[in-house]
Motif scaffolding. Structure first.
Motif, PDB file in Angstrom:
ATOM      1  N   GLN A   9      40.049 -14.001  20.728  1.00  0.00           N
ATOM      2  CA  GLN A   9      40.928 -14.721  19.812  1.00  0.00           C
ATOM      3  C   GLN A   9      40.411 -14.659  18.379  1.00  0.00           C
ATOM      4  N   THR A  10      39.086 -14.782  18.214  1.00  0.00           N
ATOM      5  CA  THR A  10      38.503 -14.690  16.876  1.00  0.00           C
ATOM      6  C   THR A  10      38.717 -13.307  16.277  1.00  0.00           C
ATOM      7  N   CYS A  56      34.495 -23.590  23.973  1.00  0.00           N
ATOM      8  CA  CYS A  56      33.610 -23.972  22.884  1.00  0.00           C
ATOM      9  C   CYS A  56      32.157 -23.694  23.197  1.00  0.00           C
ATOM     10  N   THR A  74      42.345 -12.909  15.205  1.00  0.00           N
ATOM     11  CA  THR A  74      42.656 -13.618  13.970  1.00  0.00           C
ATOM     12  C   THR A  74      42.194 -12.830  12.754  1.00  0.00           C
ATOM     13  N   LEU A  75      40.968 -12.315  12.824  1.00  0.00           N
ATOM     14  CA  LEU A  75      40.464 -11.508  11.714  1.00  0.00           C
ATOM     15  C   LEU A  75      41.276 -10.234  11.536  1.00  0.00           C
ATOM     16  N   MET A 113      40.544 -21.129  11.919  1.00  0.00           N
ATOM     17  CA  MET A 113      39.222 -20.791  12.435  1.00  0.00           C
ATOM     18  C   MET A 113      38.200 -21.890  12.146  1.00  0.00           C
ATOM     19  N   THR A 166      39.770 -25.057  14.970  1.00  0.00           N
ATOM     20  CA  THR A 166      40.149 -24.873  16.368  1.00  0.00           C
ATOM     21  C   THR A 166      39.020 -25.265  17.320  1.00  0.00           C
ATOM     22  N   VAL A 167      37.782 -24.850  17.010  1.00  0.00           N
ATOM     23  CA  VAL A 167      36.645 -25.182  17.880  1.00  0.00           C
ATOM     24  C   VAL A 167      36.364 -26.687  17.891  1.00  0.00           C
ATOM     25  N   ALA A 184      37.329 -16.352  23.886  1.00  0.00           N
ATOM     26  CA  ALA A 184      37.048 -16.943  22.575  1.00  0.00           C
ATOM     27  C   ALA A 184      36.757 -15.857  21.539  1.00  0.00           C
ATOM     28  N   TRP A 185      35.924 -14.887  21.904  1.00  0.00           N
ATOM     29  CA  TRP A 185      35.650 -13.784  20.997  1.00  0.00           C
ATOM     30  C   TRP A 185      36.898 -12.947  20.743  1.00  0.00           C
TER      31      TRP A 185
END
Length: 492
Positions: A399-400, A259, A403-404, A108, A111-112, A396-397
């Motif tokens: 994937q974030t 991004c 991950t969490l 995290m 990646t960006v 993007a949100w």
């Protein structure tokens, strides 16, 4: 190439070569003309993106590296805890809890920035993560050969994360596939990419257990690690040198869109599917983590071969889920397919909680054959509910959040497994099934809202039809009045 590998294996088994000599042999083989010829042939047969996927994350012996890490850690911890196997289980659960947390959180941070860099140099999202994986597996090699502490593998997780890890690599592969495919065939190409990933993992899971048992220098797993390093080197070489990247204007590059997400407010439907995706991923990830530990203890007490077969069964679900979508998509809606996948996964997890034999384990896996349908179907549904300019923001949100969810799931379920190991070790599996089933609620709410909206539209269309009918009747009196007036004026 096959003859070269067989020659190396025969030299290992007959002469008992030292590990560093093994690496030198493999590196000299990778630099040969046969390697370059094979890469070009595979590129023509499989396609560029599919070949990179097959060689890397779910390639046959890269999957074996994960298998090797699991068995090396278990053997090492089992040797340091001579009292009971349960202590080794607890120590292994703690190790993987920390390892997976680092492995999931570290990407995290990078990646960006890697995606922004990839806006100018596309190969970054493939080359940098592959380099990190290669260095991480080298640490596994040295840990296994020189009997270094298991905590050294935490450094491997940090390196993998700081170089982007799987999120950066997988986004790079999907971006490359999308850029190289036509819009009409893009969905098919991405689905083929997903299936190729699962089938390569299936192959790796089957063969990795057998290669792990082959002893090199009186050590198990060394051959498997060296083969992993060879294929990582092949993948890195192909991505850096042979792969041709499309030239796309900067403003059209997908990583730049990810991004710089637009600030569009998410709709109620999008939020519902977000909740469904997170709940399902939370339950499924937690269940798979527990299953990986559950099969190593009595009553199953699997060795490396059966561990490989078990992982192969889990990767086979990629294919069965894909076939399920092809078979039922013509008759079922997206929400029905999502519900079918959730129910399949829930039933399998509940059955897995009561597994006491190997045959029952594979029966439970057979019940989970549609478990991978919800993920891509939810992504497809989200793309239909959002504008094209918002795709980058939404995914993007997503994937974030995923991950969490993976990190929290690893922490929660591994902790629960340690707590309930002596009392009822299957309890985390039942909890994972419950969380997975809860993912049906947002889908049902969305379906009810969609049905009410359709009923409202039907009522409105009926009102419009009635209003149109009334206006269609009103001209007739006017015609009669006109005719009457003509009759009156006629005699005059």
């Amino acid at each position: 190439m096959a003859s070269g590998i067989l020659k190396v294996v025969c030299e290992w088994k007959v002469k008992g070569l030292e590990p560093l000599r093994v690496c030198n042999l493999l590196c000299s083989f990778l630099a040969g003309q046969q390697c370059r010829t094979l890469l070009k042939s595979l590129q023509k047969f499989l396609g560029s993106a599919t070949l990179v996927t097959f060689l890397h994350q779910d390639q046959p012996f890269s999957m074996g590296a994960q298998h090797t890490l699991l068995m090396v850690v278990y053997d090492r911890l089992n040797g340091t805890t001579p009292d009971t196997a349960e202590l080794a289980q607890k120590a292994m659960a703690r190790f993987y809890m920390v390892y997976n947390t680092i492995y999931s959180l570290a990407p995290m941070l990078t990646t960006v920035p890697l995606a922004r860099w990839a806006a100018h140099r596309q190969r970054v999202l493939l080359v940098v993560p592959l380099l990190g994986y290669l260095i991480g597996r080298l640490l596994l090699f040295f840990t296994h050969v020189f009997q270094l502490p298991i905590s050294v593998m935490y450094g491997s997780a940090v390196i993998n994360g700081l170089t982007g890890g799987f999120p950066a690599y997988w986004s790079g592969v999907n971006t490359y596939t999308a850029l190289r495919s036509e819009s009409g065939r893009r969905r098919l190409r991405l689905n083929v990419l997903e299936v190729t990933s699962g089938m390569a993992g299936l192959l790796g899971s089957i063969v990795s257990g057998h290669f792990f048992l082959i002893k090199v220098n009186n050590q198990q797993g060394l051959l498997l690690i060296c083969l992993c390093l060879s294929l990582y080197s092949l993948s890195l070489l192909y991505a850096a040198v042979f792969l041709r990247y499309p030239s796309v204007p900067t403003q059209q590059r997908l990583p730049a869109q990810v991004c710089n997400p637009c600030g569009r407010k998410f709709s109620r439907e999008v939020i519902l599917f977000f909740i469904c995706y997170i709940l399902y991923d939370f339950g499924m990830t937690g269940g798979e983590n527990v299953i990986a530990l559950y099969v190593l203890k009595p009553p199953l007490s699997w060795n490396s071969v059966f561990v490989g077969y078990g992982k192969a069964a889990s990767f086979a679900m990629f294919l069965t889920s894909f076939l399920g979508v092809l078979a039922f998509s013509s008759w079922l809606s997206d929400t029905s397919l999502i519900l079918m996948g959730i129910i399949s996964n829930t039933a399998g997890l509940v059955t897995m909680a009561f597994v006491r034999s190997t045959s029952l384990y594979f029966i439970a896996r057979a019940m989970m054959l549609f478990s991978y349908i919800p993920m891509p179907t939810i992504r497809a549904r989200l793309s239909q509910l959002t504008e094209e300019a918002s795709y980058g923001s939404v995914f993007a949100w997503l994937q974030t959040a995923m991950t969490l969810a993976d990190v929290l799931s690893t922490l929660a379920f591994n902790s629960l497994y340690i707590t309930f190991l002596e009392w009822f070790s299957s309890f985390p599996l039942l909890l994972a099934a419950t969380v997975s089933w809860l993912a049906t609620l947002p889908v049902l709410i969305y379906s009810c809202g969609l049905r009410k909206r359709d009923d409202t539209k039907s009522a409105r269309s009926l009102l419009i039809d009635d209003f149109t009918d009334e206006h269609a009747i009103t001209p007739s009196p006017s015609a009669e009045t006109l005719e009457a007036s003509l009759d009156v004026s006629g005699p005059a």
